[in-house]
Design a protein around this motif. Structure first.
Motif, PDB file in Angstrom:
ATOM      1  N   THR A 158      -1.734  -3.410   2.430  1.00  0.00           N
ATOM      2  CA  THR A 158      -0.309  -4.177   2.019  1.00  0.00           C
ATOM      3  C   THR A 158      -0.438  -5.576   2.292  1.00  0.00           C
ATOM      4  N   ILE A 191      -0.820   0.267  -5.782  1.00  0.00           N
ATOM      5  CA  ILE A 191       0.275   1.508  -5.607  1.00  0.00           C
ATOM      6  C   ILE A 191      -0.322   2.775  -5.684  1.00  0.00           C
ATOM      7  N   TYR A 235      -2.162   4.416  -2.886  1.00  0.00           N
ATOM      8  CA  TYR A 235      -1.231   4.398  -1.627  1.00  0.00           C
ATOM      9  C   TYR A 235      -0.629   5.807  -1.921  1.00  0.00           C
ATOM     10  N   ARG A 236      -0.637   6.363  -3.121  1.00  0.00           N
ATOM     11  CA  ARG A 236       0.065   7.785  -3.558  1.00  0.00           C
ATOM     12  C   ARG A 236      -0.371   8.887  -2.693  1.00  0.00           C
ATOM     13  N   VAL A 255       4.304   1.410   6.677  1.00  0.00           N
ATOM     14  CA  VAL A 255       4.088   1.294   5.209  1.00  0.00           C
ATOM     15  C   VAL A 255       3.488   2.691   4.976  1.00  0.00           C
ATOM     16  N   TYR A 293       5.527   5.044   1.680  1.00  0.00           N
ATOM     17  CA  TYR A 293       4.840   5.923   0.670  1.00  0.00           C
ATOM     18  C   TYR A 293       5.116   7.160   0.987  1.00  0.00           C
ATOM     19  N   TYR A 294       4.759   7.648   1.932  1.00  0.00           N
ATOM     20  CA  TYR A 294       5.235   9.245   2.048  1.00  0.00           C
ATOM     21  C   TYR A 294       6.341   9.749   1.708  1.00  0.00           C
ATOM     22  N   HIS A 334       8.268   8.247  -0.504  1.00  0.00           N
ATOM     23  CA  HIS A 334       8.298   8.080  -1.996  1.00  0.00           C
ATOM     24  C   HIS A 334       7.439   8.940  -2.851  1.00  0.00           C
ATOM     25  N   ARG A 335       6.727   9.824  -2.233  1.00  0.00           N
ATOM     26  CA  ARG A 335       5.634  10.587  -2.742  1.00  0.00           C
ATOM     27  C   ARG A 335       5.945  11.589  -3.936  1.00  0.00           C
ATOM     28  N   LEU A 352       8.786   4.473  -8.137  1.00  0.00           N
ATOM     29  CA  LEU A 352       7.917   3.920  -7.280  1.00  0.00           C
ATOM     30  C   LEU A 352       7.781   2.681  -7.397  1.00  0.00           C
ATOM     31  N   VAL A 410       8.533  -0.159  -4.510  1.00  0.00           N
ATOM     32  CA  VAL A 410       7.563  -1.015  -3.969  1.00  0.00           C
ATOM     33  C   VAL A 410       7.891  -2.410  -4.176  1.00  0.00           C
ATOM     34  N   ASN A 429      10.589  -4.083  -2.192  1.00  0.00           N
ATOM     35  CA  ASN A 429      10.568  -3.882  -0.572  1.00  0.00           C
ATOM     36  C   ASN A 429      10.113  -5.160   0.116  1.00  0.00           C
TER      37      ASN A 429
END
Length: 499
Positions: A375, A408, A411-412, A439, A443-444, A446-447, A454, A458, A461
């Protein structure tokens, strides 16, 4: 087998270059692999090719390395060590071996404090080099002038420079040229600020502060060489082949480049050019730093996450995949270089060297290790090229936009653990995403988002980017579209679509 030493080499009839005796003109805070394969290599070459005639005193700035004293090992070998610079150059494998003989001795600042300080009274000493890691250049107000030694490196340096001032403060030309090699912005200037803070905190006097300002040159520098260090798996075979035991063998890539920001007069003092070395002394190192960060580091960050999701594991293999390599080159040549301030040809030459460096057959550079903290890396290395491209051409750069979607997708993750955020590759392998806890938690949380949700979360942010990237015309929508394509067809297909 005998240890590497001058005596051992004489017994072997070694006829390569060695400098056994010379004045100690360089003090180096840091005795690790990087400085020995970079700064000390350049000094050794200047000694041979340009008569620089200088020895380096190494200072071990931390108490020990996991229970052993590296200074002892260096001294047992008379400061000698074997350096291998290896890589891929002009489409050829290169493996250059050199015995480095510019080091006179190594002192541990904790056990040899007074011996380190005594070096300040050597009238021949002129240069101080340092690489005390990114965390080394910090001002710690807890440090005291009476500490032997104080905890922080700038505090140690201030004590050392004050001893010099006490001995030679009335003589012109007895200050130091300080070459900071830490990987932080304006490393020399930041080090100077810390030293000035200690001079004031410790009430060392206006005369000392004036001497610091007028008789010393704090140089910010840019260093560029991948150093792989002690070759653990090969060491026994290397020692057998050489016929001596070397416990501090060092290895690095053949490429090296050093930019030193300092006055024109340094070109006469430091005969890098005369020795034919890739060292540039300039009044502004920042355009070169920008080129390195945006091309070399930017190429890594924009390519590796998508390549990892496409099934690759190390950088070199990516360079042998036409699609991934072409994606990287298009990113560099068409989207990054047009946004840089240095001449286009200089940037293209540097980019060509980057591709050769990434092909290095001696370095297995894991994509997952490059993925750490992606990131902040994307913000520092790639985002300026995105903005520069949009400002210059009024449209989105295709590959850089795709690289943001790759970031992105990478990071999912679906499971948050103490070790990081767990995620799955398309082939079913699990991997751990490592980044700041905030961070990973983002992501967790917004999983379960859709691609569009998403992408918006992102892009918007501002904690990540320092601004709202959803305000960049068309960017959020394009990223969402690419994310949907990745979910359907994978990153490799998306890389092909960019070409």
């Amino acid at each position: 087998m005998k240890k590497l030493s001058y005596e051992t080499l004489k017994e072997q009839g070694y006829d390569g270059y060695l400098l056994e005796h010379a004045p100690e003109r360089v003090l180096q805070f840091g005795e690790g692999n990087f400085l020995r394969a970079f700064v000390d290599y350049f000094i050794d070459m200047m000694n041979e090719k340009a008569g620089f005639n200088s020895k380096v005193v190494l200072v071990q700035p931390i108490a020990n390395h996991g229970g052993f004293n590296l200074a002892d090992i260096i001294n047992e070998q008379d400061g000698l060590y074997t350096l291998y610079l290896r890589g891929f150059e002009n489409n050829q494998k290169v493996n250059d071996k050199r015995i480095i003989s510019c080091v006179s001795r190594c002192l541990n600042v904790y056990s040899d404090y007074e011996a380190v300080m005594a070096c300040a009274e050597n009238p021949e000493l002129r240069y101080i080099a340092c690489n005390t890691t990114e965390a080394g250049i910090v001002y710690d107000p807890e440090c005291r002038f009476t500490d032997t030694p104080p905890a922080s490196y700038p505090a140690k340096l201030t004590q050392f420079m004050y001893r010099r001032f006490q001995k030679f403060g009335q003589e012109a030309g007895k200050g130091f040229v300080i070459l900071a090699c830490e990987l932080i912005d304006d490393n020399g200037k930041e080090l100077e600020k810390c030293v000035m803070n200690y001079a004031k905190q410790w009430n060392l006097g206006e005369d000392f502060i004036h001497w610091l300002e007028t008789e010393n040159i704090f140089c910010s520098t840019l260093v560029d060489r991948i150093v792989t260090g002690f070759p653990r798996s090969e060491a026994a075979a290397i020692n057998e082949e050489n016929g001596y035991e070397d416990n501090i063998i060092d290895t690095g890539e053949i490429f090296g480049f050093w930019v030193i920001e300092g006055p024109e007069s340094l070109k006469k003092e430091l005969p890098f050019a005369e020795a034919g070395l890739p060292v540039l002394i300039t009044d502004n190192h920042k355009p070169y730093k920008q080129r390195k960060v945006r091309i070399l580091n930017g190429a890594h960050t924009s390519m590796v996450l998508g390549a990892y999701l496409a099934g690759q594991n190390i950088v070199r293999d990516c360079m042998h995949d036409d699609t991934i390599c072409s994606f990287m080159n298009k990113t560099i040549y068409e989207e990054i270089i047009p946004t840089l301030s240095l001449p286009e040809e200089d940037c293209k030459d540097f980019a060509a060297a980057v591709t050769e460096r990434f092909k290095n057959p001696f370095i297995d550079h894991a994509l997952l290790s490059i993925s750490l903290n992606s990131t902040s890396k994307w913000k520092a290395r790639v985002m300026p090229s995105l903005e520069g491209y949009v400002n210059k051409f009024g449209k989105l750069p295709k590959c850089i936009t795709a690289s943001f979607a790759f970031y992105i997708a990478f990071y999912r993750g679906t499971e948050l653990t103490d070790a990081g955020l767990l995620a799955k590759r398309p082939d079913g392998d699990t991997y751990t995403i490592s980044d700041d806890r905030a961070v990973l938690e983002f992501y967790y949380n917004h999983r379960n988002d859709s691609a569009a949700q998403l992408a918006h979360a992102v892009c918007a942010n501002t904690d990540f980017w320092g601004k709202d990237l959803s305000e960049l015309p068309g960017f959020e929508e394009e990223v969402a579209k690419i994310l949907e394509n990745i979910e359907a067809n994978g990153t490799y297909t998306e890389m092909k679509a960019c070409l």
